[in-house]
Design an enzyme around this catalytic site. Structure first.
Site, short mmCIF file in Angstrom:
data_model
loop_
_atom_site.label_atom_id
_atom_site.label_comp_id
_atom_site.label_asym_id
_atom_site.label_seq_id
_atom_site.Cartn_x
_atom_site.Cartn_y
_atom_site.Cartn_z
N GLU A 263 -23.70 25.03 -13.23
CA GLU A 263 -23.63 26.47 -12.92
C GLU A 263 -22.45 26.61 -11.97
OE1 GLU A 263 -25.57 28.57 -14.34
OE2 GLU A 263 -27.23 27.35 -15.05
N CYS A 302 -23.13 34.12 -6.78
CA CYS A 302 -22.48 33.72 -8.03
C CYS A 302 -22.47 34.87 -9.02
CB CYS A 302 -23.21 32.52 -8.62
SG CYS A 302 -24.99 32.77 -8.74
P1 NAP Z 1 -19.01 23.18 -3.86
O1 NAP Z 1 -18.06 22.95 -2.79
O2 NAP Z 1 -18.64 22.86 -5.25
O3 NAP Z 1 -20.33 22.36 -3.44
C1 NAP Z 1 -21.49 22.42 -4.23
C2 NAP Z 1 -22.36 21.22 -3.95
O4 NAP Z 1 -21.71 20.04 -4.42
C3 NAP Z 1 -22.62 20.97 -2.46
O5 NAP Z 1 -23.95 20.52 -2.31
C4 NAP Z 1 -21.62 19.88 -2.12
O6 NAP Z 1 -22.00 19.11 -1.01
C5 NAP Z 1 -21.69 19.05 -3.39
N1 NAP Z 1 -20.57 18.16 -3.62
C6 NAP Z 1 -19.30 18.29 -3.19
N2 NAP Z 1 -18.55 17.26 -3.66
C7 NAP Z 1 -19.39 16.48 -4.39
C8 NAP Z 1 -19.22 15.28 -5.13
N3 NAP Z 1 -18.04 14.69 -5.23
N4 NAP Z 1 -20.29 14.74 -5.76
C9 NAP Z 1 -21.50 15.34 -5.70
N5 NAP Z 1 -21.72 16.49 -5.01
C10 NAP Z 1 -20.67 17.06 -4.38
O7 NAP Z 1 -19.53 24.70 -3.89
P2 NAP Z 1 -20.02 25.59 -2.69
O8 NAP Z 1 -18.83 25.89 -1.84
O9 NAP Z 1 -21.24 25.06 -2.05
O10 NAP Z 1 -20.47 26.91 -3.48
C11 NAP Z 1 -19.58 27.94 -3.85
C12 NAP Z 1 -19.33 27.93 -5.31
O11 NAP Z 1 -20.57 27.85 -6.00
C13 NAP Z 1 -18.67 29.18 -5.79
O12 NAP Z 1 -17.58 28.82 -6.58
C14 NAP Z 1 -19.73 29.87 -6.64
O13 NAP Z 1 -19.23 30.57 -7.73
C15 NAP Z 1 -20.57 28.74 -7.09
N6 NAP Z 1 -21.94 29.17 -7.34
C16 NAP Z 1 -22.37 29.27 -8.62
C17 NAP Z 1 -23.66 29.65 -8.89
C18 NAP Z 1 -24.17 29.73 -10.30
O14 NAP Z 1 -25.38 29.82 -10.47
N7 NAP Z 1 -23.31 29.73 -11.29
C19 NAP Z 1 -24.53 29.93 -7.84
C20 NAP Z 1 -24.06 29.82 -6.54
C21 NAP Z 1 -22.76 29.44 -6.29
P3 NAP Z 1 -21.40 19.40 0.46
O15 NAP Z 1 -21.81 20.77 0.83
O16 NAP Z 1 -22.05 18.36 1.28
O17 NAP Z 1 -19.93 19.25 0.33
#
Ligand code: NAP
Length: 529
Positions: A263, A302
């Site tokens: 997602e 999102c």
């Molecule tokens: P993110 O930076 O991609 O992080 C998401 C998750 O992935 C966090 O738990 C992060 O941990 C973890 N992560 C980071 N690098 C990783 C790796 N190499 N391996 C495994 N896990 C890893 O996203 P975010 O900043 O939290 O969220 C914002 C984004 O989420 C926006 O782009 C939004 O569109 C999207 N979003 C989408 C939905 C949907 O349902 N489509 C819902 C909500 C948000 P850490 O925090 O510890 O780095």
């Protein structure tokens, strides 16, 4: 006071060994908690979840697992005020935002608890370990042999990696579905807002509601988690496209055929039909929904609206009504109930949002809001906190139909939306929607039934959900960013290509579809029809 947040792995709370990372109150910039990542191998935690948690869950019927979800919902509801306070402190949520997240998570648990009552029973009411998907079908015309599809819980671990914006709903929304399906969960919340998720798991552990190994919590980085997953495991990821891509292309994930659901980003849209006139309830609904989607959770949803397709002749009236509405929304310290919008959740989010507005500005003009404003927020010291006032842009006329234009390419995860004038033709709107390369949700406002039917057919393939709004139902309509557990959540293309929730459909992510083939009477006996 700052708390240390440990992981819950293999049946006990475990401190990590990594460097401490601070979780910040985005209103005051004070540290509220610290996390140390687990740096040793997570192989044993993965095995423990699969073996101990999986076995216990599969020994329960669907109804028993549903009762467990009901107990979880109740325990979290009882702690609601404390949880809201954490969301305000660590997430910068207003009370309304916090409730949206926490109550949202509780409502998914309750919904799946309710669904469970009818699941996995044969015609005599006996519990079965599978779900029957369809009726038996002749394998070829005239044959006595039939095929029928059943779903069985996978014998692996459901790894849930969540985004920062919905620590409660994100975690419980995924966990409810996996646990009811019969899969143990290991949840890794996003670090910056993980306090709320941590406290929720503490409550569930203390209440002894979930069997040993069925719910583990990993704080901080994912470490070597993905290296230990195998063909029965599932990764459900919510977050950015970039990290989603890393997970999907992780060598072990590919080599061992780990099932992955993504997602990711989404450029959600609103299409205002050419028939929507000022002074109608439908027009007012457009404005209410736009303001809600821009400001709820400070636009960090999102499903928030990023692109607004407005008939050329209606740009001025939409603009004026929207600005009036946004002017009424008081921005400031979210712990004060009078304030309706709080800060972004972290310094990084604010920097990304400001950079994102700059990117959009290449192809759109800022009509309202100053991305650099850092003072005048109610109850907040000037220059403190990660506040961004709502920003409305207007696409440049020669860029609106350019698929490379920034507003068709770049998601700004903040209270930022772009108005994009179009000629009112359905074909034009459908083409522009498709330029987002796949979105979670689009809302179409119109009373023209023919136009709407064509819009659904033309735009649907690019969306996970389409909200249709007309004058008759305007009073009952919900803002499009609200995801209900009965409806599909997920979208094609850049939105990740995933599918979550959607009632019983969502459970198939955690279950194996098996075609059982045999004689008609044999199948009827076996499957208990
Ligand atoms: P993110 O930076 O991609 O992080 C998401 C998750 O992935 C966090 O738990 C992060 O941990 C973890 N992560 C980071 N690098 C990783 C790796 N190499 N391996 C495994 N896990 C890893 O996203 P975010 O900043 O939290 O969220 C914002 C984004 O989420 C926006 O782009 C939004 O569109 C999207 N979003 C989408 C939905 C949907 O349902 N489509 C819902 C909500 C948000 P850490 O925090 O510890 O780095």
């Amino acid at each position: 006071m700052s708390v240390q947040l440990d992981s819950y792995l293999q049946g006990s709370w475990k401190a990590g060994e990594g460097d401490p990372r601070s979780l910040i109150n985005p209103t005051t910039e004070a540290t509220v908690a610290t996390i140390r990542s687990v740096t040793r191998s997570l192989a044993d935690a993965v095995a423990y979840g699969r073996e101990t948690g999986g076995k216990s869950l599969r020994a329960m019927s669907f109804a028993e697992r549903g009762a467990m979800l009901k107990g979880m919902a109740k325990a979290l509801h009882e702690a609601r005020e404390e949880l809201i306070d954490i969301a305000i402190q660590n997430g910068g949520n207003t009370r309304g935002d916090a409730k949206f997240d926490i109550d949202g998570g509780i409502s998914v648990l309750s919904h799946y608890a309710y669904l469970a009552k009818e699941l996995g029973k044969d015609s005599k009411g006996n519990d079965k370990p599978w779900l029957i998907e369809d009726e038996p079908v002749e394998v070829y015309r005239g044959s006595k042999i039939r095929a029928e599809h059943i779903l069985l819980p996978r014998h692996g671990l459901a790894v849930h990696i969540n985004a920062f914006n919905f620590p409660a709903w994100g975690m419980m929304g995924k966990a409810a579905v996996a646990l009811l399906a019969g899969m143990p969960v290991l949840c890794k919340p996003a670090t910056s807002t993980a306090w709320l998720a941590h406290r929720m798991v503490q409550i569930l552990v203390d209440a002894g509601l979930v069997p040993e190994g069925a719910f583990q919590l990993l704080m901080g980085s994912a470490g070597d988690l993905l290296d230990h997953l195998g063909p029965q495991d599932v990764v459900a990821f919510t977050g950015s496209q970039a990290v989603g891509l890393q997970i999907k292309t992780h060598a072990n994930v590919i080599a061992r055929g780990v099932r992955v659901n993504l997602e990711a980003d989404s450029l959600n849209s609103v299409v205002i039909g050419p028939d929507v006139e000022e002074g109608t309830e439908l027009f007012d609904l457009v404005i209410r929904d736009l303001a809600v989607e821009m400001t709820q959770k400070a636009g960090q949803k999102c499903t928030a609206t990023r692109r607004v397709f407005v008939p050329e002749g209606a740009v001025d009236s939409i603009k004026e009504a929207l600005f009036d509405r946004l002017d009424q929304i008081k921005i400031g310290d979210p712990s004060d109930k009078a304030n309706r919008m709080g800060p972004l959740t972290s310094k990084r989010q604010l920097e990304d949002a400001r950079a994102g507005v700059k990117t959009l500005s290449a192809d759109a003009e800022i009509l309202r809001g100053n991305p650099e404003r850092s003072e005048g927020f109610a109850g907040v010291e000037a220059g403190t906190g990660y506040f961004l006032e709502p920003i409305v842009l207007l696409g440049k006329p020669d860029k609106v139909a350019d698929p490379q234009a920034a507003f068709h390419q770049h998601e700004v995860f903040a209270p930022v939306s772009t108005l994009l004038p179009y000629d009112g033709e359905l074909a034009t709107a459908a083409k522009l929607i498709a330029m987002g390369n796949g979105s979670l949700v689009t809302t179409v406002y119109t009373d023209d039934r023919k136009w709407l039917a064509q819009a659904v057919a033309e735009m649907g393939p690019y969306l996970g959900r389409i909200v249709v709004a007309n004058e008759k139902h305007a009073g009952a309509s919900m803002a499009p960013g609200c995801v209900f557990p009965v409806a599909n959540h997920g979208g094609p293309g850049r939105a990740g290509g995933g599918a979550e929730l959607g009632g019983v459909h969502g459970m198939s992510l955690y279950m194996q579809r098996v075609a059982v083939q045999g004689g008609a009477s044999q199948l009827a006996r076996l499957l208990g029809k």
